[in-house]
Design a protein around this motif. Structure first.
Motif, PDB file in Angstrom:
ATOM      1  N   VAL A   1       8.979  79.949  43.026  1.00 30.69           N
ATOM      2  CA  VAL A   1       9.351  78.564  42.490  1.00 30.69           C
ATOM      3  C   VAL A   1       9.115  78.585  41.168  1.00 30.69           C
ATOM      4  O   VAL A   1       9.875  77.739  40.991  1.00 30.69           O
ATOM      5  CB  VAL A   1       8.602  76.884  43.403  1.00 30.69           C
ATOM      6  CG1 VAL A   1       7.451  77.329  42.999  1.00 30.69           C
ATOM      7  CG2 VAL A   1       9.677  75.946  43.018  1.00 30.69           C
ATOM      8  N   ASN A   2       8.438  78.341  40.354  1.00 26.91           N
ATOM      9  CA  ASN A   2       8.481  78.852  39.110  1.00 26.91           C
ATOM     10  C   ASN A   2       9.198  79.938  38.674  1.00 26.91           C
ATOM     11  O   ASN A   2       9.467  79.865  37.449  1.00 26.91           O
ATOM     12  CB  ASN A   2       6.355  79.464  38.839  1.00 26.91           C
ATOM     13  CG  ASN A   2       6.071  78.129  38.529  1.00 26.91           C
ATOM     14  OD1 ASN A   2       6.377  76.823  37.744  1.00 26.91           O
ATOM     15  ND2 ASN A   2       4.422  77.824  38.696  1.00 26.91           N
TER      16      ASN A   2
ATOM     17  N   GLU B   1      11.595  80.863  39.165  1.00 24.37           N
ATOM     18  CA  GLU B   1      13.260  80.208  39.984  1.00 24.37           C
ATOM     19  C   GLU B   1      13.377  79.230  38.680  1.00 24.37           C
ATOM     20  O   GLU B   1      14.107  78.807  38.204  1.00 24.37           O
ATOM     21  CB  GLU B   1      13.499  79.446  41.133  1.00 24.37           C
ATOM     22  CG  GLU B   1      13.695  80.303  42.483  1.00 24.37           C
ATOM     23  CD  GLU B   1      13.491  79.174  43.586  1.00 24.37           C
ATOM     24  OE1 GLU B   1      13.384  78.294  43.772  1.00 24.37           O
ATOM     25  OE2 GLU B   1      13.123  80.012  44.445  1.00 24.37           O
ATOM     26  N   ARG B   2      11.887  78.337  38.584  1.00 20.74           N
ATOM     27  CA  ARG B   2      12.123  77.096  36.836  1.00 20.74           C
ATOM     28  C   ARG B   2      12.831  77.475  35.829  1.00 20.74           C
ATOM     29  O   ARG B   2      13.702  77.493  35.119  1.00 20.74           O
ATOM     30  CB  ARG B   2      10.876  76.361  37.036  1.00 20.74           C
ATOM     31  CG  ARG B   2      10.280  75.656  38.368  1.00 20.74           C
ATOM     32  CD  ARG B   2       9.442  75.119  38.565  1.00 20.74           C
ATOM     33  NE  ARG B   2       9.477  74.590  39.357  1.00 20.74           N
ATOM     34  CZ  ARG B   2       8.340  73.889  40.042  1.00 20.74           C
ATOM     35  NH1 ARG B   2       7.004  74.487  40.282  1.00 20.74           N
ATOM     36  NH2 ARG B   2       7.859  72.711  41.253  1.00 20.74           N
TER      37      ARG B   2
ATOM     38  N   HIS C   1      16.222  78.478  34.399  1.00 21.29           N
ATOM     39  CA  HIS C   1      17.285  77.706  33.875  1.00 21.29           C
ATOM     40  C   HIS C   1      17.009  77.043  32.575  1.00 21.29           C
ATOM     41  O   HIS C   1      17.044  76.547  32.016  1.00 21.29           O
ATOM     42  CB  HIS C   1      16.589  76.540  34.727  1.00 21.29           C
ATOM     43  CG  HIS C   1      17.285  76.405  36.204  1.00 21.29           C
ATOM     44  ND1 HIS C   1      18.975  76.558  36.509  1.00 21.29           N
ATOM     45  CD2 HIS C   1      16.683  77.002  37.285  1.00 21.29           C
ATOM     46  CE1 HIS C   1      18.692  76.510  37.474  1.00 21.29           C
ATOM     47  NE2 HIS C   1      17.702  76.395  38.394  1.00 21.29           N
TER      48      HIS C   1
ATOM     49  N   ILE D   1      14.804  72.178  33.371  1.00 20.10           N
ATOM     50  CA  ILE D   1      14.889  72.651  35.204  1.00 20.10           C
ATOM     51  C   ILE D   1      15.387  71.580  35.825  1.00 20.10           C
ATOM     52  O   ILE D   1      15.733  70.546  35.255  1.00 20.10           O
ATOM     53  CB  ILE D   1      13.381  72.372  35.811  1.00 20.10           C
ATOM     54  CG1 ILE D   1      12.004  74.043  34.356  1.00 20.10           C
ATOM     55  CG2 ILE D   1      13.648  73.395  36.731  1.00 20.10           C
ATOM     56  CD1 ILE D   1      11.468  73.389  34.448  1.00 20.10           C
TER      57      ILE D   1
ATOM     58  N   GLU E   1      15.377  69.032  41.411  1.00 10.92           N
ATOM     59  CA  GLU E   1      15.250  69.597  42.538  1.00 10.92           C
ATOM     60  C   GLU E   1      14.310  70.278  42.599  1.00 10.92           C
ATOM     61  O   GLU E   1      13.559  70.425  43.321  1.00 10.92           O
ATOM     62  CB  GLU E   1      16.222  69.310  43.664  1.00 10.92           C
ATOM     63  CG  GLU E   1      17.338  70.816  42.895  1.00 10.92           C
ATOM     64  CD  GLU E   1      18.530  70.981  41.777  1.00 10.92           C
ATOM     65  OE1 GLU E   1      19.206  71.375  42.401  1.00 10.92           O
ATOM     66  OE2 GLU E   1      18.397  69.136  41.920  1.00 10.92           O
ATOM     67  N   LEU E   2      14.032  71.458  41.846  1.00  6.14           N
ATOM     68  CA  LEU E   2      13.198  72.201  41.632  1.00  6.14           C
ATOM     69  C   LEU E   2      12.266  71.792  40.516  1.00  6.14           C
ATOM     70  O   LEU E   2      10.738  72.416  40.966  1.00  6.14           O
ATOM     71  CB  LEU E   2      13.511  73.540  41.025  1.00  6.14           C
ATOM     72  CG  LEU E   2      14.817  74.499  41.494  1.00  6.14           C
ATOM     73  CD1 LEU E   2      15.306  74.998  40.620  1.00  6.14           C
ATOM     74  CD2 LEU E   2      13.363  74.530  42.537  1.00  6.14           C
TER      75      LEU E   2
ATOM     76  N   LYS F   1       9.092  64.617  38.688  1.00  7.88           N
ATOM     77  CA  LYS F   1       9.792  63.843  38.998  1.00  7.88           C
ATOM     78  C   LYS F   1       9.835  62.665  38.002  1.00  7.88           C
ATOM     79  O   LYS F   1      10.474  62.184  37.789  1.00  7.88           O
ATOM     80  CB  LYS F   1      10.730  64.075  40.560  1.00  7.88           C
ATOM     81  CG  LYS F   1      10.812  65.444  40.413  1.00  7.88           C
ATOM     82  CD  LYS F   1      10.969  65.419  42.418  1.00  7.88           C
ATOM     83  CE  LYS F   1      11.686  67.260  42.245  1.00  7.88           C
ATOM     84  NZ  LYS F   1      11.431  67.260  43.926  1.00  7.88           N
TER      85      LYS F   1
END
Length: 376
Positions: free
Chosen positions: A246-247, A249-250, A253, A263, A266-267, A273
């Motif tokens: 997940v990191n 993926e962040r 961006h 980011i 949703e990530l 958030k």
């Protein structure tokens, strides 16, 4: 001149390395951190590492190890553990036992009677208990016969590619002027050392990749790279920490100079958030080639600071963090990767240590050539 130094709370030996660059002979380093001790021993072969709590260190032992008599040591240097003073420690205060370790430093000062003292700590030492620690340090050193001044030094003004603020106490008992180093880098001076100047010659890595000692990616470019590389052909400690899926993926961006704001919602981590857009400005920050690093901490954790490589989707390696602290590449760090990051983040940047040492060296030389100062 026989200029000597002992480094208390020495860690891996960043301050010791800087003092040696300035012409001092480091005779001993004292620390409780075993992995740092192995690094210190490997990088300071002419010094003795004493691995024990400073509370257990006796003056007789230190005199025996250094071969000196009381009053012969030129510099007693040290940075008592800073966690109790750090703004990142929300429970900081004089009740923290680490906040009183400077008294052990003072005990060694009284016993060794060095000509000069150097102490380094974080900015948070000014605010703890309304400045009580700073006043106590200066008052108690004054009672021992030392004229002491403290000043906030900016590491980037001495060639370090990083925004780092530290409070440095310098003093002496020999009647010489007390000075702090003048900046060498900045507006109207030598340009700041950028992140590209610092790490642009290191080989690219994938997330989690560890290839062991590897060749440089390019020939050295600029004075900083020539300084850190020397005549080495390979570099060690250059391995990327492994980030979770997940990191990674962040990171895809986040643009250079960007942060968690890039980011997709949703990530984002659950806690972020709820964050205001004005909060956590360094979290998930990606460095820029032409900028300076944020302060290198004991964890180059992307969740807490701008520790993402300018181009590659990974966190900075130990070697890159060490470069940002201005460690030469011959400095190889021992222990686990966690231990290595701690050693790097806790250190005084060697170039800052060199600037401090050169300033004291100059004052000593002036005193030996000036009858009025020598008489004092």
């Amino acid at each position: 001149m026989n200029l000597t130094a002992v480094d208390l709370f020495c860690g891996a030996g960043g301050l010791s390395a800087g003092l040696e660059m300035a012409g001092f002979r480091v005779l001993a380093g004292v620390d409780l951190f075993e992995a740092a001790g192995k690094t210190f021993e490997a990088t300071h072969p002419h010094a003795t590492f004493i691995g024990k709590p400073i509370e257990d260190l006796t003056i007789c032992e230190l005199l025996e190890v250094t071969g000196l008599k009381r009053g012969e040591l030129t510099i007693l240097a040290g940075g008592p553990p800073c966690q109790a003073y750090s703004v990142y420690n929300h429970q900081r205060g004089m009740h923290d036992s680490r906040a009183t370790l400077f008294r052990e430093y003072l005990r060694i000062v009284e016993g060794m009677q060095p000509e000069w003292i150097v102490m380094e700590n974080v900015m948070g030492i000014y605010s703890i208990a309304g400045g009580a620690a700073v006043r106590t340090i200066k008052d108690e050193l004054g009672a021992l016969g030392y004229d002491v001044k403290e000043k906030v030094l900016k590491a980037e003004e001495y060639g370090v590619p990083q925004e780092r603020r530290r409070v440095v106490f310098i003093g002496n008992r020999v009647g010489a002027p007390v000075r702090h180093p003048e900046p060498t880098h900045g507006d109207g001076l030598i340009p700041y050392t950028t992140i590209k100047d610092a790490i642009g010659d290191l080989a690219p890595l994938e997330n989690g990749q560890d290839l062991g000692p590897i060749p440089y990616a390019t020939s050295p470019s600029g004075d900083f790279q020539r300084f850190v590389r020397g005549n080495r052909r390979k570099v060690a400690n250059h391995a990327a920490p492994r980030l979770g899926k997940v990191n990674v993926e962040r990171l895809a961006h986040i643009k250079p100079g960007g942060s968690w704001r890039d980011i997709p919602f949703e990530l984002l981590p659950a806690g972020m958030k709820r964050a205001k857009r004005s909060d956590h400005t360094k979290r998930y920050g990606r460095m820029t080639w032409e900028g300076l690093s944020c302060t290198v901490l004991t964890k180059c954790d992307i969740h807490w600071g701008a520790y993402i490589h300018p181009e590659q989707d990974r966190a900075v390696s130990v070697r890159e963090a060490a470069r940002l602290q201005a460690f030469p590449d011959w400095f190889e760090f021992s222990g686990s990767k966690t231990d290595q990051y701690v050693q790097v983040g806790n250190a005084v940047p060697p170039l800052l240590g060199r600037a401090i040492g050169m300033t004291i060296f100059d004052v000593i030389c002036e005193a030996r050539t000036s009858p009025s100062l020598a008489a004092a």
